[in-house]
Structure formats: structure tokens, C-alpha cells
Design a protein around this motif. Structure first.
Motif, PDB file in Angstrom:
ATOM      1  N   LEU A   6      38.770  49.396  47.487  1.00  0.00           N
ATOM      2  CA  LEU A   6      38.576  49.020  46.143  1.00  0.00           C
ATOM      3  C   LEU A   6      37.550  47.984  46.505  1.00  0.00           C
ATOM      4  O   LEU A   6      36.683  47.620  45.747  1.00  0.00           O
ATOM      5  CB  LEU A   6      39.663  48.907  45.399  1.00  0.00           C
ATOM      6  N   MET A   7      38.072  46.867  47.454  1.00  0.00           N
ATOM      7  CA  MET A   7      37.122  45.775  47.527  1.00  0.00           C
ATOM      8  C   MET A   7      35.825  46.005  47.985  1.00  0.00           C
ATOM      9  O   MET A   7      34.704  45.474  47.555  1.00  0.00           O
ATOM     10  CB  MET A   7      37.867  44.614  48.627  1.00  0.00           C
ATOM     11  N   ALA A   8      35.518  47.127  48.961  1.00  0.00           N
ATOM     12  CA  ALA A   8      34.298  47.427  49.502  1.00  0.00           C
ATOM     13  C   ALA A   8      33.328  48.012  48.226  1.00  0.00           C
ATOM     14  O   ALA A   8      32.144  47.632  47.925  1.00  0.00           O
ATOM     15  CB  ALA A   8      34.249  48.248  50.411  1.00  0.00           C
ATOM     16  N   VAL A   9      33.971  48.918  47.415  1.00  0.00           N
ATOM     17  CA  VAL A   9      33.522  49.419  46.121  1.00  0.00           C
ATOM     18  C   VAL A   9      32.956  48.320  45.124  1.00  0.00           C
ATOM     19  O   VAL A   9      31.781  48.296  44.591  1.00  0.00           O
ATOM     20  CB  VAL A   9      34.307  50.413  45.445  1.00  0.00           C
ATOM     21  N   ASP A  10      33.948  47.305  44.864  1.00  0.00           N
ATOM     22  CA  ASP A  10      33.547  46.163  44.114  1.00  0.00           C
ATOM     23  C   ASP A  10      32.404  45.627  44.588  1.00  0.00           C
ATOM     24  O   ASP A  10      31.531  45.178  43.917  1.00  0.00           O
ATOM     25  CB  ASP A  10      34.662  45.301  43.896  1.00  0.00           C
ATOM     26  N   ARG A  11      32.356  45.233  45.792  1.00  0.00           N
ATOM     27  CA  ARG A  11      31.251  44.414  46.305  1.00  0.00           C
ATOM     28  C   ARG A  11      29.952  45.307  46.239  1.00  0.00           C
ATOM     29  O   ARG A  11      28.802  44.553  45.942  1.00  0.00           O
ATOM     30  CB  ARG A  11      31.440  44.181  47.826  1.00  0.00           C
ATOM     31  N   ASP A  12      29.871  46.446  46.599  1.00  0.00           N
ATOM     32  CA  ASP A  12      28.725  47.432  46.380  1.00  0.00           C
ATOM     33  C   ASP A  12      28.297  47.197  44.912  1.00  0.00           C
ATOM     34  O   ASP A  12      27.057  47.364  44.611  1.00  0.00           O
ATOM     35  CB  ASP A  12      29.159  48.830  46.963  1.00  0.00           C
ATOM     36  N   HIS A  13      29.312  47.398  44.112  1.00  0.00           N
ATOM     37  CA  HIS A  13      29.164  47.425  42.656  1.00  0.00           C
ATOM     38  C   HIS A  13      28.136  46.124  42.254  1.00  0.00           C
ATOM     39  O   HIS A  13      27.199  46.054  41.473  1.00  0.00           O
ATOM     40  CB  HIS A  13      30.117  47.524  41.765  1.00  0.00           C
ATOM     41  N   MET A  14      28.687  45.055  42.826  1.00  0.00           N
ATOM     42  CA  MET A  14      28.198  43.644  42.512  1.00  0.00           C
ATOM     43  C   MET A  14      26.591  43.607  42.943  1.00  0.00           C
ATOM     44  O   MET A  14      25.895  43.077  42.535  1.00  0.00           O
ATOM     45  CB  MET A  14      29.182  42.549  43.021  1.00  0.00           C
ATOM     46  N   LEU A  15      26.831  44.110  44.458  1.00  0.00           N
ATOM     47  CA  LEU A  15      25.239  44.027  45.046  1.00  0.00           C
ATOM     48  C   LEU A  15      24.281  44.872  44.231  1.00  0.00           C
ATOM     49  O   LEU A  15      23.172  44.288  43.665  1.00  0.00           O
ATOM     50  CB  LEU A  15      25.427  44.505  46.390  1.00  0.00           C
ATOM     51  N   ILE A  39      31.921  41.126  35.684  1.00  0.00           N
ATOM     52  CA  ILE A  39      32.772  40.296  36.204  1.00  0.00           C
ATOM     53  C   ILE A  39      32.552  38.925  35.982  1.00  0.00           C
ATOM     54  O   ILE A  39      31.782  38.488  35.256  1.00  0.00           O
ATOM     55  CB  ILE A  39      32.815  40.509  38.115  1.00  0.00           C
ATOM     56  N   SER A  40      33.666  38.134  36.461  1.00  0.00           N
ATOM     57  CA  SER A  40      33.788  36.742  35.930  1.00  0.00           C
ATOM     58  C   SER A  40      32.856  36.021  37.105  1.00  0.00           C
ATOM     59  O   SER A  40      32.436  36.581  38.175  1.00  0.00           O
ATOM     60  CB  SER A  40      35.194  36.148  35.957  1.00  0.00           C
ATOM     61  N   ARG A  41      32.500  34.801  36.748  1.00  0.00           N
ATOM     62  CA  ARG A  41      31.601  34.088  37.704  1.00  0.00           C
ATOM     63  C   ARG A  41      32.554  33.777  38.971  1.00  0.00           C
ATOM     64  O   ARG A  41      32.175  33.773  40.166  1.00  0.00           O
ATOM     65  CB  ARG A  41      31.158  32.724  37.166  1.00  0.00           C
ATOM     66  N   ALA A  42      33.925  33.724  38.689  1.00  0.00           N
ATOM     67  CA  ALA A  42      34.681  33.209  39.766  1.00  0.00           C
ATOM     68  C   ALA A  42      34.904  34.419  40.733  1.00  0.00           C
ATOM     69  O   ALA A  42      34.891  34.168  41.864  1.00  0.00           O
ATOM     70  CB  ALA A  42      35.986  32.743  39.283  1.00  0.00           C
ATOM     71  N   THR A  43      35.032  35.561  40.346  1.00  0.00           N
ATOM     72  CA  THR A  43      35.066  36.738  41.092  1.00  0.00           C
ATOM     73  C   THR A  43      33.814  36.914  41.811  1.00  0.00           C
ATOM     74  O   THR A  43      33.828  37.183  43.031  1.00  0.00           O
ATOM     75  CB  THR A  43      35.273  38.035  40.483  1.00  0.00           C
ATOM     76  N   LEU A  44      32.579  36.472  41.259  1.00  0.00           N
ATOM     77  CA  LEU A  44      31.301  36.829  41.949  1.00  0.00           C
ATOM     78  C   LEU A  44      31.224  35.558  43.027  1.00  0.00           C
ATOM     79  O   LEU A  44      30.883  35.884  44.285  1.00  0.00           O
ATOM     80  CB  LEU A  44      30.155  36.509  41.053  1.00  0.00           C
ATOM     81  N   HIS A  45      31.774  34.407  42.816  1.00  0.00           N
ATOM     82  CA  HIS A  45      31.737  33.399  43.731  1.00  0.00           C
ATOM     83  C   HIS A  45      32.714  33.517  44.951  1.00  0.00           C
ATOM     84  O   HIS A  45      32.382  33.074  46.191  1.00  0.00           O
ATOM     85  CB  HIS A  45      31.858  31.846  43.139  1.00  0.00           C
ATOM     86  N   ARG A  46      33.930  34.333  44.541  1.00  0.00           N
ATOM     87  CA  ARG A  46      34.529  34.616  46.029  1.00  0.00           C
ATOM     88  C   ARG A  46      34.008  35.695  46.752  1.00  0.00           C
ATOM     89  O   ARG A  46      34.180  35.561  48.068  1.00  0.00           O
ATOM     90  CB  ARG A  46      35.765  35.417  45.239  1.00  0.00           C
ATOM     91  N   HIS A  47      32.995  36.325  46.229  1.00  0.00           N
ATOM     92  CA  HIS A  47      32.079  37.062  47.386  1.00  0.00           C
ATOM     93  C   HIS A  47      30.979  36.445  47.909  1.00  0.00           C
ATOM     94  O   HIS A  47      30.629  36.784  49.009  1.00  0.00           O
ATOM     95  CB  HIS A  47      31.942  38.505  46.526  1.00  0.00           C
ATOM     96  N   PHE A  48      30.236  35.682  46.966  1.00  0.00           N
ATOM     97  CA  PHE A  48      29.119  35.232  47.170  1.00  0.00           C
ATOM     98  C   PHE A  48      29.188  33.770  46.962  1.00  0.00           C
ATOM     99  O   PHE A  48      29.002  33.301  45.652  1.00  0.00           O
ATOM    100  CB  PHE A  48      28.013  36.009  46.687  1.00  0.00           C
ATOM    101  N   ALA A  49      29.087  32.503  47.837  1.00  0.00           N
ATOM    102  CA  ALA A  49      29.295  31.278  47.580  1.00  0.00           C
ATOM    103  C   ALA A  49      28.240  30.890  46.754  1.00  0.00           C
ATOM    104  O   ALA A  49      28.580  29.845  46.189  1.00  0.00           O
ATOM    105  CB  ALA A  49      29.288  30.670  48.993  1.00  0.00           C
ATOM    106  N   GLY A  50      27.203  31.439  46.934  1.00  0.00           N
ATOM    107  CA  GLY A  50      25.757  31.045  45.881  1.00  0.00           C
ATOM    108  C   GLY A  50      24.878  31.911  45.841  1.00  0.00           C
ATOM    109  O   GLY A  50      24.772  33.067  46.393  1.00  0.00           O
TER     110      GLY A  50
END
Length: 189
Positions: A6-15, A39-50
Motif C-alpha cells: 500500500l505504501m509503494a502504491v501511494d508513493r507511486d500515485h504521489m509521484l 493527500i495532505s501536505r504532511a503526508t507528502l512531506h513524510r515521503h519527500f522532505a521538500g
């Protein structure tokens, strides 16, 4: 295992969401990227610091898509002109992302450059060298220059299609014919 998947799918979706937005609006903020991904900005920042971390992740995606396109194009099959056309056709789905990455200067400066770009350069330059050695392409243009010209034409083509100045169906034809029309060796009169 389900959680990791699920985390991998979410990251791929975010990318992919970030890529879709940034290829339309390269100055988009991290807030806008998060919103586009749903997604929330906090969720995005958990995956990508900036933004830099996000762009680096998009770079890895772009390199992977280029390498897959190079494999699918079967660069060693048939004549070099046909291989160039196959390469452009195979890379077209990633063209907008690659056009965005092409403008991100920090990806190509200094010692931090991803080795993936060099692998791609070597494979494409080898295709142009093969065309020169077979007498198909002119020899007064280096394989490195022909490679750079291909990148520039693909980026320009992606932008032209995105802005509606050129039909998407014409992408491969426009780029291949302009590049090869300038690269093909002409017999001297």
C-alpha cells in the motif's frame, strides 16, 4: 506485506500526480502537489522532505521510464533510422516528465548527477554511432551532439503538444523527421 505494498502504491500515485502537475505548472508548490495527489501536505512531506527530494524522486522515475523505453525500442534491430523512430515512439508517454526534468538544472550540475543519465546517453550515442558507421547518418555531427539534439527536440515537442500548438499524434513524426532530416548523410553532387 499488504501495508508495504500500500505504501509503494501511494508513493507511486504521489509521484505520478506530482509529475502530471509539474509538467503543466513547473512552479507548483508542495501544497499544490499534495492537493493534486489528494493527500495532505504532511503526508507528502513524510515521503519527500521538500521540493528537491520530490524532484530527485521524479528524476529516478524519469530515468527508469527512459531505460524501459530504450529496451522496448530494440535499438540494435534493423537500421538506425528505424531504431530512432521506435525510440521516440516508446519514450513519448514519458516526454512531458522528461521535458520538466530537462529544465531542472540542479539535476545536471556537479558531482551529484545521477549516473542513470550517463547510462542513457551512452546507449543513445551508440545508436547514432551505429548509424554513422553503417553510412546512414552524417559523420560531421558527433553522436553526443545528436543525442543532445534528440533530447532538445523531445522536450520542445512535449511542450508544443502540451500547449496545443501541435497535435499529439504528430509527436513521433515531427521529432524523427526533423532530427533525421538533419542527421541523414547526403551524397555529394
Amino acid at each position: 506485506m499488504g501495508y508495504c505494498r500500500l505504501m509503494a502504491v501511494d508513493r507511486d500515485h504521489m509521484l505520478r500526480s506530482a509529475a502530471a502537475l509539474l509538467t503543466r505548472k513547473s512552479t507548483a508548490t508542495m501544497d499544490e502537489v499534495a492537493k493534486a495527489a489528494g493527500i495532505s501536505r504532511a503526508t507528502l512531506h513524510r515521503h519527500f522532505a521538500g521540493r528537491d527530494a520530490l524532484v530527485r524522486a521524479l528524476e529516478a522515475l524519469g530515468i527508469a521510464e527512459c531505460e524501459a523505453a530504450l529496451d522496448a525500442a530494440r535499438l540494435d534491430d534493423g537500421n538506425a533510422s528505424d531504431a530512432v523512430r521506435r525510440l521516440i515512439r516508446e519514450i513519448e508517454p514519458a516526454a512531458k516528465l522528461l521535458a520538466f526534468l530537462y529544465t531542472e538544472n540542479q539535476l545536471f550540475e556537479g558531482d551529484g548527477q545521477n549516473e542513470g543519465w550517463n547510462r542513457i546517453d551512452v546507449r543513445i550515442a551508440a545508436l547514432f554511432r551505429r548509424g554513422q558507421e553503417s553510412g546512414e547518418f552524417r559523420i560531421d555531427l558527433t553522436p553526443a551532439w545528436l543525442t543532445e539534439a534528440l533530447y532538445g527536440l523531445m522536450a520542445s515537442g512535449a511542450w508544443a503538444v502540451q500547449e496545443g500548438r501541435v497535435a499529439a499524434n504528430d509527436f513521433t513524426h515531427m521529432i524523427a523527421e526533423l532530427l533525421l532530416g538533419g542527421a541523414v548523410r547526403r551524397e555529394e553532387p
